[in-house]
Design a protein around this motif. Structure first.
Motif, mmCIF file in Angstrom:
data_model
loop_
_atom_site.group_PDB
_atom_site.id
_atom_site.type_symbol
_atom_site.label_atom_id
_atom_site.label_comp_id
_atom_site.label_asym_id
_atom_site.label_seq_id
_atom_site.Cartn_x
_atom_site.Cartn_y
_atom_site.Cartn_z
ATOM 1 N N GLU A 1 0.802 -1.228 0.000
ATOM 2 C CA GLU A 1 0.000 0.000 0.000
ATOM 3 C C GLU A 1 0.833 1.276 0.000
ATOM 4 O OE1 GLU A 1 -3.055 -0.107 2.993
ATOM 5 O OE2 GLU A 1 -3.628 -2.159 2.440
ATOM 6 N N TYR A 2 2.082 1.183 0.464
ATOM 7 C CA TYR A 2 2.883 2.399 0.611
ATOM 8 C C TYR A 2 4.279 2.263 0.002
ATOM 9 C CZ TYR A 2 -0.857 3.618 3.815
ATOM 10 O OH TYR A 2 -2.088 3.893 4.353
ATOM 11 N N GLY A 3 4.448 1.344 -0.906
ATOM 12 C CA GLY A 3 5.742 1.135 -1.546
ATOM 13 C C GLY A 3 6.170 2.283 -2.448
ATOM 14 N N LEU B 1 11.794 -3.805 8.163
ATOM 15 C CA LEU B 1 11.824 -2.438 7.634
ATOM 16 C C LEU B 1 12.854 -2.303 6.521
ATOM 17 C CD1 LEU B 1 11.178 -0.370 10.865
ATOM 18 C CD2 LEU B 1 9.551 -1.103 9.107
ATOM 19 N N LEU B 2 13.941 -3.056 6.601
ATOM 20 C CA LEU B 2 14.886 -3.082 5.475
ATOM 21 C C LEU B 2 14.247 -3.744 4.262
ATOM 22 C CD1 LEU B 2 18.202 -3.918 7.343
ATOM 23 C CD2 LEU B 2 17.684 -1.804 6.089
ATOM 24 N N GLU B 3 13.427 -4.758 4.505
ATOM 25 C CA GLU B 3 12.689 -5.392 3.403
ATOM 26 C C GLU B 3 11.791 -4.364 2.719
ATOM 27 O OE1 GLU B 3 9.113 -8.626 2.929
ATOM 28 O OE2 GLU B 3 10.697 -9.105 4.345
ATOM 29 N N TYR B 4 11.118 -3.543 3.531
ATOM 30 C CA TYR B 4 10.283 -2.482 2.959
ATOM 31 C C TYR B 4 11.132 -1.530 2.116
ATOM 32 C CZ TYR B 4 7.975 1.893 2.301
ATOM 33 O OH TYR B 4 7.496 3.030 1.700
ATOM 34 N N LEU B 5 12.228 -1.041 2.673
ATOM 35 C CA LEU B 5 13.059 -0.079 1.943
ATOM 36 C C LEU B 5 13.587 -0.689 0.648
ATOM 37 C CD1 LEU B 5 15.017 1.561 4.894
ATOM 38 C CD2 LEU B 5 13.133 2.570 3.570
ATOM 39 N N ASN B 6 14.001 -1.946 0.702
ATOM 40 C CA ASN B 6 14.514 -2.612 -0.499
ATOM 41 C C ASN B 6 13.422 -2.865 -1.532
ATOM 42 O OD1 ASN B 6 17.383 -2.996 -0.267
ATOM 43 N ND2 ASN B 6 16.960 -4.315 1.472
ATOM 44 N N GLY B 7 12.198 -3.039 -1.072
ATOM 45 C CA GLY B 7 11.100 -3.317 -1.995
ATOM 46 C C GLY B 7 10.363 -2.086 -2.469
ATOM 47 N N SER B 8 10.623 -0.945 -1.840
ATOM 48 C CA SER B 8 9.941 0.288 -2.239
ATOM 49 C C SER B 8 10.412 0.723 -3.622
ATOM 50 C CB SER B 8 10.182 1.388 -1.205
ATOM 51 O OG SER B 8 11.548 1.732 -1.166
ATOM 52 N N ASP B 9 9.606 1.540 -4.260
ATOM 53 C CA ASP B 9 9.902 1.999 -5.623
ATOM 54 C C ASP B 9 11.063 2.991 -5.595
ATOM 55 O OD1 ASP B 9 9.960 3.217 -8.131
ATOM 56 O OD2 ASP B 9 7.785 3.271 -8.316
ATOM 57 N N PRO B 10 12.196 2.622 -6.196
ATOM 58 C CA PRO B 10 13.358 3.518 -6.142
ATOM 59 C C PRO B 10 13.135 4.855 -6.840
ATOM 60 C CG PRO B 10 13.798 1.640 -7.583
ATOM 61 C CD PRO B 10 12.464 1.398 -6.938
ATOM 62 N N SER B 11 12.162 4.912 -7.738
ATOM 63 C CA SER B 11 11.940 6.165 -8.474
ATOM 64 C C SER B 11 11.310 7.251 -7.606
ATOM 65 C CB SER B 11 11.082 5.917 -9.721
ATOM 66 O OG SER B 11 9.739 5.638 -9.358
ATOM 67 N N VAL B 12 10.753 6.894 -6.440
ATOM 68 C CA VAL B 12 10.138 7.915 -5.587
ATOM 69 C C VAL B 12 11.074 8.396 -4.474
ATOM 70 C CG1 VAL B 12 7.797 7.089 -6.066
ATOM 71 C CG2 VAL B 12 8.968 6.315 -4.005
ATOM 72 N N TRP B 13 12.237 7.759 -4.354
ATOM 73 C CA TRP B 13 13.211 8.191 -3.340
ATOM 74 C C TRP B 13 13.808 9.541 -3.750
ATOM 75 C CZ3 TRP B 13 16.032 5.391 0.693
ATOM 76 C CH2 TRP B 13 15.433 4.174 1.047
ATOM 77 N N THR B 14 13.901 10.444 -2.782
ATOM 78 C CA THR B 14 14.571 11.722 -3.034
ATOM 79 C C THR B 14 16.069 11.549 -2.757
ATOM 80 O OG1 THR B 14 14.360 12.500 -0.750
ATOM 81 C CG2 THR B 14 12.510 12.992 -2.265
ATOM 82 N N GLN B 15 16.857 12.492 -3.241
ATOM 83 C CA GLN B 15 18.292 12.466 -2.951
ATOM 84 C C GLN B 15 18.531 12.555 -1.448
ATOM 85 O OE1 GLN B 15 20.872 11.695 -4.906
ATOM 86 N NE2 GLN B 15 19.303 11.303 -6.454
ATOM 87 N N ALA B 16 17.723 13.360 -0.766
ATOM 88 C CA ALA B 16 17.865 13.500 0.686
ATOM 89 C C ALA B 16 17.605 12.170 1.388
ATOM 90 C CB ALA B 16 16.921 14.578 1.211
#
Length: 126
Positions: A40-42, A71-86
């Protein structure tokens, strides 16, 4: 404006609850919460921020080994295109702090956590 703020607050509360459940004692609670967080929040920059906050020096001590892995699983599975540089910078700095704590003997990094840290590092170009 108030409706938009109410929706934002509700989303923040739902994400925060899922994060707490991903760190629960019971795997029967942790696993579905982690899956739902990702499903739901990836693609949510807010969720990424809230998960990254869990790895701050002040908060990481509250995470169980399973909670860290989830939580690392979440971060690894989240969409990298929405990550900001920060966000990428915060994540890479957090990984460096975890490795420094392990090197100084403050906190060990288990093999599963280490694997997921390396995976996240590679995803973020670190």
């Amino acid at each position: 404006q108030n409706l938009q703020q109410a929706r934002f607050d509700l989303g923040r509360d739902q994400i925060s609850n899922l994060i707490a459940q991903a760190n629960a004692d019971s795997a029967d609670v942790r696993k579905p919460a982690t899956a739902r967080l990702l499903r739901e929040y990836g693609r949510s920059p807010l969720a990424i921020d809230l998960v990254l906050e869990q790895f701050s020096d002040a908060n990481v001590v509250r995470l169980s080994p399973s909670g860290r892995i989830n939580l690392l699983e979440y971060l690894n599975g989240s969409d990298p295109s929405v990550w900001t540089q920060a966000q990428k910078k915060v994540a890479l700095e957090g990984i460096a702090r975890a490795r420094a704590r392990a090197a100084s003997g403050v906190a060990a990094i288990g093999s599963e956590t280490d694997r997921r840290l390396k995976q996240l590092e590679a995803r973020l170009g670190g």
